[in-house]
Design a protein around this motif. Structure first.
Motif, short mmCIF file in Angstrom:
data_model
loop_
_atom_site.label_atom_id
_atom_site.label_comp_id
_atom_site.label_asym_id
_atom_site.label_seq_id
_atom_site.Cartn_x
_atom_site.Cartn_y
_atom_site.Cartn_z
N PRO A 97 0.81 -1.22 0.00
CA PRO A 97 0.00 0.00 0.00
C PRO A 97 0.85 1.28 0.00
CG PRO A 97 -0.33 -1.21 2.05
CD PRO A 97 0.50 -2.07 1.15
N ILE A 98 2.04 1.23 0.57
CA ILE A 98 2.92 2.41 0.51
C ILE A 98 3.26 2.72 -0.94
CG2 ILE A 98 5.21 3.31 1.07
CD1 ILE A 98 5.04 1.71 3.70
N LEU A 99 3.62 1.70 -1.70
CA LEU A 99 3.99 1.90 -3.11
C LEU A 99 2.79 2.34 -3.95
CD1 LEU A 99 6.44 -1.08 -3.69
CD2 LEU A 99 7.01 1.34 -3.47
N THR A 100 1.65 1.70 -3.76
CA THR A 100 0.48 2.07 -4.56
C THR A 100 -0.01 3.47 -4.21
OG1 THR A 100 -1.05 0.96 -3.04
CG2 THR A 100 -0.28 -0.29 -4.96
N GLY A 101 0.14 3.86 -2.95
CA GLY A 101 -0.23 5.22 -2.56
C GLY A 101 0.76 6.26 -3.08
N THR A 102 2.02 5.91 -3.07
CA THR A 102 3.05 6.83 -3.54
C THR A 102 2.94 7.08 -5.05
OG1 THR A 102 4.55 6.12 -1.79
CG2 THR A 102 5.53 7.24 -3.67
N PHE A 103 2.74 6.01 -5.81
CA PHE A 103 2.69 6.14 -7.26
C PHE A 103 1.28 6.40 -7.79
CE2 PHE A 103 6.61 3.67 -6.60
CZ PHE A 103 7.49 4.56 -7.20
N ARG A 104 0.28 6.39 -6.90
CA ARG A 104 -1.12 6.67 -7.22
C ARG A 104 -1.68 5.74 -8.29
NH1 ARG A 104 -2.53 12.79 -7.65
NH2 ARG A 104 -4.52 11.81 -7.32
N MET A 105 -1.17 4.52 -8.33
CA MET A 105 -1.63 3.54 -9.30
C MET A 105 -1.75 2.19 -8.61
SD MET A 105 -1.87 1.28 -11.68
CE MET A 105 -0.64 0.30 -12.44
N CYS A 106 -2.93 1.60 -8.70
CA CYS A 106 -3.17 0.29 -8.11
C CYS A 106 -3.52 -0.68 -9.23
CB CYS A 106 -4.30 0.37 -7.10
SG CYS A 106 -4.72 -1.21 -6.35
N PRO A 107 -2.69 -1.70 -9.45
CA PRO A 107 -2.98 -2.67 -10.50
C PRO A 107 -4.31 -3.40 -10.30
CG PRO A 107 -0.72 -2.90 -9.75
CD PRO A 107 -1.39 -1.96 -8.82
N LEU A 108 -4.67 -3.70 -9.07
CA LEU A 108 -5.94 -4.38 -8.81
C LEU A 108 -7.12 -3.49 -9.21
CD1 LEU A 108 -7.42 -6.84 -7.71
CD2 LEU A 108 -7.33 -5.78 -5.45
N TYR A 109 -7.04 -2.19 -8.91
CA TYR A 109 -8.08 -1.26 -9.33
C TYR A 109 -8.23 -1.26 -10.85
CZ TYR A 109 -8.91 1.14 -4.83
OH TYR A 109 -9.27 1.46 -3.56
N SER A 110 -7.11 -1.33 -11.54
CA SER A 110 -7.15 -1.35 -13.01
C SER A 110 -7.87 -2.61 -13.52
CB SER A 110 -5.74 -1.31 -13.59
OG SER A 110 -5.11 -0.10 -13.29
N LEU A 111 -7.61 -3.73 -12.88
CA LEU A 111 -8.23 -4.98 -13.31
C LEU A 111 -9.75 -4.99 -13.12
CD1 LEU A 111 -5.72 -7.66 -11.99
CD2 LEU A 111 -6.19 -7.06 -14.37
N VAL A 112 -10.22 -4.40 -12.03
CA VAL A 112 -11.66 -4.44 -11.74
C VAL A 112 -12.38 -3.16 -12.15
CG1 VAL A 112 -11.46 -6.17 -9.93
CG2 VAL A 112 -11.31 -3.76 -9.34
N GLY A 113 -11.65 -2.18 -12.69
CA GLY A 113 -12.28 -0.96 -13.19
C GLY A 113 -12.64 0.07 -12.15
N ILE A 114 -11.94 0.10 -11.03
CA ILE A 114 -12.20 1.08 -9.98
C ILE A 114 -11.26 2.27 -10.19
CG2 ILE A 114 -12.09 1.53 -7.50
CD1 ILE A 114 -12.71 -1.42 -7.06
N ASN A 115 -11.80 3.47 -9.94
CA ASN A 115 -10.99 4.69 -10.03
C ASN A 115 -11.47 5.64 -8.94
OD1 ASN A 115 -9.58 6.96 -10.67
ND2 ASN A 115 -10.26 7.07 -12.79
N THR A 116 -10.65 5.89 -7.91
CA THR A 116 -11.02 6.77 -6.83
C THR A 116 -10.48 8.18 -7.02
OG1 THR A 116 -9.12 6.13 -5.47
CG2 THR A 116 -11.15 4.88 -5.16
N CYS A 117 -9.85 8.41 -8.16
CA CYS A 117 -9.31 9.73 -8.48
C CYS A 117 -10.39 10.51 -9.25
CB CYS A 117 -8.04 9.59 -9.31
SG CYS A 117 -7.18 11.14 -9.54
N PRO A 118 -10.95 11.56 -8.67
CA PRO A 118 -12.09 12.24 -9.30
C PRO A 118 -11.73 13.00 -10.57
CG PRO A 118 -11.38 13.44 -7.36
CD PRO A 118 -10.59 12.17 -7.40
N ASN A 119 -10.50 13.41 -10.76
CA ASN A 119 -10.12 14.23 -11.90
C ASN A 119 -9.65 13.44 -13.10
OD1 ASN A 119 -10.69 16.46 -10.33
ND2 ASN A 119 -8.63 16.60 -9.57
N LYS A 120 -9.57 12.14 -13.00
CA LYS A 120 -9.02 11.34 -14.10
C LYS A 120 -10.07 10.42 -14.68
CE LYS A 120 -4.96 13.05 -13.49
NZ LYS A 120 -4.30 13.89 -14.35
#
Length: 62
Positions: free
Chosen positions: A39-62
């Motif tokens: 979680p430190i790495l996914t939070g730092t780089f703002r990219m979660c591979p699992l989110y990409s696989l299931v289509g989740i996006n918690t970033c409102p501007n993207k």
């Protein structure tokens, strides 16, 4: 890679990750607590591979 982790999600990931790693490193916690690095790495780089696989996006501007 596309940004898919928003600010609140990012903060929670980094705090929880640091807590787990700190627990393992300084508090004598179990070795599995080093999984907090993920979680430190996914939070730092703002990219979660699992989110990409299931289509989740918690970033409102993207």
């Amino acid at each position: 890679m596309k940004v898919n982790v928003g600010t609140p999600d990012r903060i929670v990931r980094i705090v929880v990750g640091l807590g787990l790693v700190g627990w393992a490193a300084f508090g004598g916690g179990p070795a599995w607590a080093y999984v907090g690095i993920v979680p430190i790495l996914t939070g730092t780089f703002r990219m979660c591979p699992l989110y990409s696989l299931v289509g989740i996006n918690t970033c409102p501007n993207k």
